[in-house]
Motif scaffolding. Structure first.
Motif, PDB file in Angstrom:
ATOM      1  N   UNK A 331      12.694  16.928  39.587  1.00 54.16           N
ATOM      2  CA  UNK A 331      13.038  18.335  39.807  1.00 54.16           C
ATOM      3  C   UNK A 331      11.771  19.175  39.705  1.00 54.16           C
ATOM      4  N   UNK A 332      11.843  20.388  40.246  1.00 53.01           N
ATOM      5  CA  UNK A 332      10.707  21.300  40.182  1.00 53.01           C
ATOM      6  C   UNK A 332      11.091  22.508  39.324  1.00 53.01           C
ATOM      7  N   UNK A 333      10.424  22.643  38.199  1.00 53.52           N
ATOM      8  CA  UNK A 333      10.688  23.774  37.313  1.00 53.52           C
ATOM      9  C   UNK A 333       9.531  24.773  37.280  1.00 53.52           C
ATOM     10  N   UNK A 334       8.340  24.305  37.653  1.00 52.89           N
ATOM     11  CA  UNK A 334       7.169  25.176  37.620  1.00 52.89           C
ATOM     12  C   UNK A 334       6.173  24.747  38.693  1.00 52.89           C
ATOM     13  N   UNK A 335       5.610  25.723  39.380  1.00 55.19           N
ATOM     14  CA  UNK A 335       4.575  25.478  40.385  1.00 55.19           C
ATOM     15  C   UNK A 335       3.381  26.362  40.057  1.00 55.19           C
ATOM     16  N   UNK A 336       2.189  25.760  40.089  1.00 57.65           N
ATOM     17  CA  UNK A 336       0.985  26.552  39.868  1.00 57.65           C
ATOM     18  C   UNK A 336      -0.048  26.235  40.944  1.00 57.65           C
ATOM     19  N   UNK A 337      -0.506  27.265  41.639  1.00 53.28           N
ATOM     20  CA  UNK A 337      -1.669  27.155  42.517  1.00 53.28           C
ATOM     21  C   UNK A 337      -2.876  27.533  41.674  1.00 53.28           C
ATOM     22  N   UNK A 338      -3.811  26.604  41.498  1.00 47.39           N
ATOM     23  CA  UNK A 338      -4.964  26.864  40.639  1.00 47.39           C
ATOM     24  C   UNK A 338      -6.257  26.833  41.453  1.00 47.39           C
ATOM     25  N   UNK A 339      -6.784  28.028  41.747  1.00 49.43           N
ATOM     26  CA  UNK A 339      -8.061  28.168  42.481  1.00 49.43           C
ATOM     27  C   UNK A 339      -8.092  27.285  43.721  1.00 49.43           C
ATOM     28  N   UNK A 392      -2.760  22.074  43.165  1.00 50.51           N
ATOM     29  CA  UNK A 392      -1.395  22.598  43.113  1.00 50.51           C
ATOM     30  C   UNK A 392      -0.681  21.745  42.081  1.00 50.51           C
ATOM     31  N   UNK A 393      -0.198  22.388  41.041  1.00 47.81           N
ATOM     32  CA  UNK A 393       0.378  21.676  39.889  1.00 47.81           C
ATOM     33  C   UNK A 393       1.889  21.908  39.854  1.00 47.81           C
ATOM     34  N   UNK A 394       2.623  20.823  39.690  1.00 52.67           N
ATOM     35  CA  UNK A 394       4.082  20.901  39.570  1.00 52.67           C
ATOM     36  C   UNK A 394       4.494  20.274  38.245  1.00 52.67           C
ATOM     37  N   UNK A 395       5.189  21.043  37.441  1.00 54.18           N
ATOM     38  CA  UNK A 395       5.649  20.580  36.116  1.00 54.18           C
ATOM     39  C   UNK A 395       4.499  20.054  35.262  1.00 54.18           C
ATOM     40  N   UNK A 396       3.321  20.625  35.448  1.00 54.00           N
ATOM     41  CA  UNK A 396       2.166  20.247  34.634  1.00 54.00           C
ATOM     42  C   UNK A 396       1.305  19.151  35.211  1.00 54.00           C
ATOM     43  N   UNK A 397       1.747  18.492  36.312  1.00 52.24           N
ATOM     44  CA  UNK A 397       0.972  17.407  36.929  1.00 52.24           C
ATOM     45  C   UNK A 397       0.519  17.806  38.330  1.00 52.24           C
ATOM     46  N   UNK A 398      -0.633  17.262  38.731  1.00 48.32           N
ATOM     47  CA  UNK A 398      -1.127  17.468  40.087  1.00 48.32           C
ATOM     48  C   UNK A 398      -0.071  16.984  41.080  1.00 48.32           C
ATOM     49  N   UNK A 399       0.267  17.825  42.038  1.00 42.18           N
ATOM     50  CA  UNK A 399       1.365  17.447  42.934  1.00 42.18           C
ATOM     51  C   UNK A 399       0.998  16.265  43.832  1.00 42.18           C
TER      52      UNK A 399
END
Length: 569
Positions: A331-339, A392-399
């Motif tokens: 499942x996807x609970x968090x998405x982070x685009x990091x630089x 691009x990080x999903x749930x704390x891990x690199x997607x």
């Protein structure tokens, strides 16, 4: 070339059928060129002069039986060849279609529709003939007949036969030398054909736009120019083939001189009978027919070989997506685009230093003028492309650690263009979820405020909306796209300019549907209309791939910066 032909044969498959075909052709040729002539000779030389009616009837019956067997085998191998040709073409189309699903999106950036249509149509048609028809006719049948004629010639005179063979081989070698030019022409014809496919596809897909812009004549002239160039190149190809045919005919005509010269000497010396000279001339002419058989199929061989080579290049592309590689994304609970940085070309940055964090239930709006990079960000999230720098990080891990398949199974993407598949409304929803019940489909359309309209149609949910495109408005058709997304419980929903081409009434309909579709999801909304984005938690104004303003609608409107100007224009 031999190695490539081996690879082509391996890709073609159907080894058992080819072996059966070869056996049938060998049997047919032996009957046609040895058995029937032998029986004919027995009838003419023995049965008729002897006056033996019984023997004549027996040999006559044997002749008819062998003739019928020959006809049966000829029909049989022709039928097998056609079946093999269609089977190989079918398999190649399946392989190409499967490969299309595997190649990365960059392939479609670098190649237009004409390339795919060329593969699936002209190339597959030509490649399917390579082994089933061209090589079988050109080499297998031709070589068997050629070998039998050579054996007959050798029995008459070995020396003259060797000289004749040398002349024919020189002629054929010269032909192969000039034949290289035809390969160049075939490649040019192939490229023009791709452009024609592209122009035709552009004319069909953009028909209304072409009519509105009143550029029909311009498009017609562009197509005429391509067709004219195509015709010129084909004429050049035919002229080249004709030229090397004439050169070959001139060289092999020397065989007659050799036969008359050497044969005449032997006749004078008493070493050869006149009938043997006549047989040499006859079999030499037959040999010319066999070589002409090779040359006749040489252009066909070139076309098929070039087409199959291009198909192999495509099938062997290594730049493909491996959908199942990586761990399963539950499942996807968090998405982070990091630089995140990204470039289509490798030197011009299309996305630069893009950073944002999204949690479940949050709605992100991406706005900006055309070409600013909004859709690119969505494509990066779906892994149609991957970042050049940053993560691009999903749930704390690199997607990138997740499998592409499990990632995309969690993302629902609704694009601006309405996609309606053939068949009924229900089929259009079951296309993405075959297990969904009709009651669940009804509930989805009730939420989308379209159930009542559908029930008023003559066939209700069984209405064929593909063949009846005017039954629903553009906004209502967009609901079909939304319903597909709602038919699967996605964690992330991407809406790309879904209201940009809608009327005010349809925009209200779609805007209400958006509220349903993004409930409890991570939503990424690409839009420029205030009605679509005003309730988003985060709004990012993108310009030249960079975030130049961010905040919610109230905050950004108070700033009266570029966001304010964009919304008001």
């Amino acid at each position: 070339m031999i190695d490539k032909l081996k690879e082509m044969y391996k890709v073609s498959g159907y080894n058992k059928q080819f072996i059966i075909l070869i056996v049938i052709i060998i049997v047919t040729t032996i009957i046609e060129m040895i058995s029937i002539p032998y029986i004919t000779k027995r009838i003419i030389d023995i049965s008729i002069p002897s006056g033996n009616i019984k023997l004549l009837i027996i040999w006559g019956c044997v002749y008819i039986i062998f003739l019928l067997i020959s006809c049966y085998f000829i029909l049989k191998h022709c039928n097998i060849r056609k079946i093999l040709e269609r089977l190989i073409q079918k398999d190649l189309r399946e392989k190409i279609f499967n490969k299309i699903g595997q190649v990365k999106t960059k392939f479609f950036d670098e190649n237009d529709t004409g390339v795919i249509l060329q593969f699936l149509q002209t190339d597959v048609n030509d490649a399917g003939k390579l082994f089933a028809n061209v090589i079988v006719e050109m080499y297998l049948m031709g070589l068997i007949r050629f070998s039998i004629v050579v054996i007959f010639l050798i029995f008459i005179d070995v020396k003259i036969t060797l000289i004749i063979l040398a002349i024919y081989l020189i002629g054929y070698g010269v032909t192969l030398f000039f034949n290289r030019k035809t390969i160049s022409l075939i490649n040019k014809i192939r490229k023009i054909n791709m452009e024609i496919y592209s122009k035709v596809n552009e004319g069909v897909q953009g028909f209304l736009t072409i009519k509105i812009l009143n550029i029909i004549n311009k498009k017609e002239n562009e197509l005429k120019e391509l067709l004219q160039e195509y015709s010129i190149l084909n004429n050049k190809l035919e002229k080249t083939v004709s030229e090397y045919n004439n050169i070959f005919s001139f060289i092999v005509s020397l065989c007659l001189v050799v036969i008359i010269y050497y044969g005449g000497i032997k006749v004078v010396q008493g070493c050869m009978a006149y009938v043997e000279i006549m047989l040499l001339i006859q079999y030499s002419g037959s040999l010319k027919l066999k070589f002409n058989w090779f040359i006749k199929h040489l252009t066909n061989f070139n076309k098929s070989f070039v087409a199959f080579s291009k198909i192999l290049e495509f099938l062997n592309l290594e730049n493909i997506e491996i959908l199942e590689e990586g761990k399963e994304l539950q499942e996807i609970n968090m998405i982070e685009f990091s630089k995140v940085y990204f470039s289509y070309t490798g030197y011009e940055k299309n996305i630069e230093d893009f950073s944002v964090i999204l949690n479940r239930g949050e709605k992100l709006a991406l706005i900006g003028r055309t070409g600013s990079g909004k859709t690119t960000i969505a494509n990066l999230l779906c892994r149609f492309y991957e970042p050049v720098e940053g993560k691009i990080i999903i749930n704390g891990d690199d997607y990138l650690s997740y499998s592409i398949s499990s990632l995309r199974n969690k993302i629902g993407y609704v694009m601006q263009d309405v996609s309606i598949f053939p068949n009924t409304i229900i089929d259009n929803i079951k296309y993405v979820n075959k297990d969904i019940t009709e009651e669940e489909i009804y509930d989805i359309f009730k939420k989308l405020k379209l159930h009542d309209k559908i029930m008023k149609l003559e066939d209700g949910y069984n209405t064929d909306i593909f063949c009846n495109p005017d039954i629903l408005s553009t906004g209502e058709k967009q609901m079909i796209n939304f319903a597909r997304v709602m038919a699967i419980d996605y964690d992330v929903v991407i809406l790309d300019e879904v209201t940009s081409a809608l009327s005010y009434e349809n925009e209200i309909l779609v805007s209400n549907a958006i509220k349903e579709i993004i409930k409890d999801k991570i939503a990424v909304i690409i839009a420029h209309r205030l009605t679509t984005i005003k309730d988003c938690d985060k709004i990012l104004l993108i310009k030249d791939g960079k975030i130049i303003e961010q905040g919610n609608n109230t905050e950004l409107m108070k700033k009266q910066g570029e966001y304010y100007d964009l919304i008001n224009t």
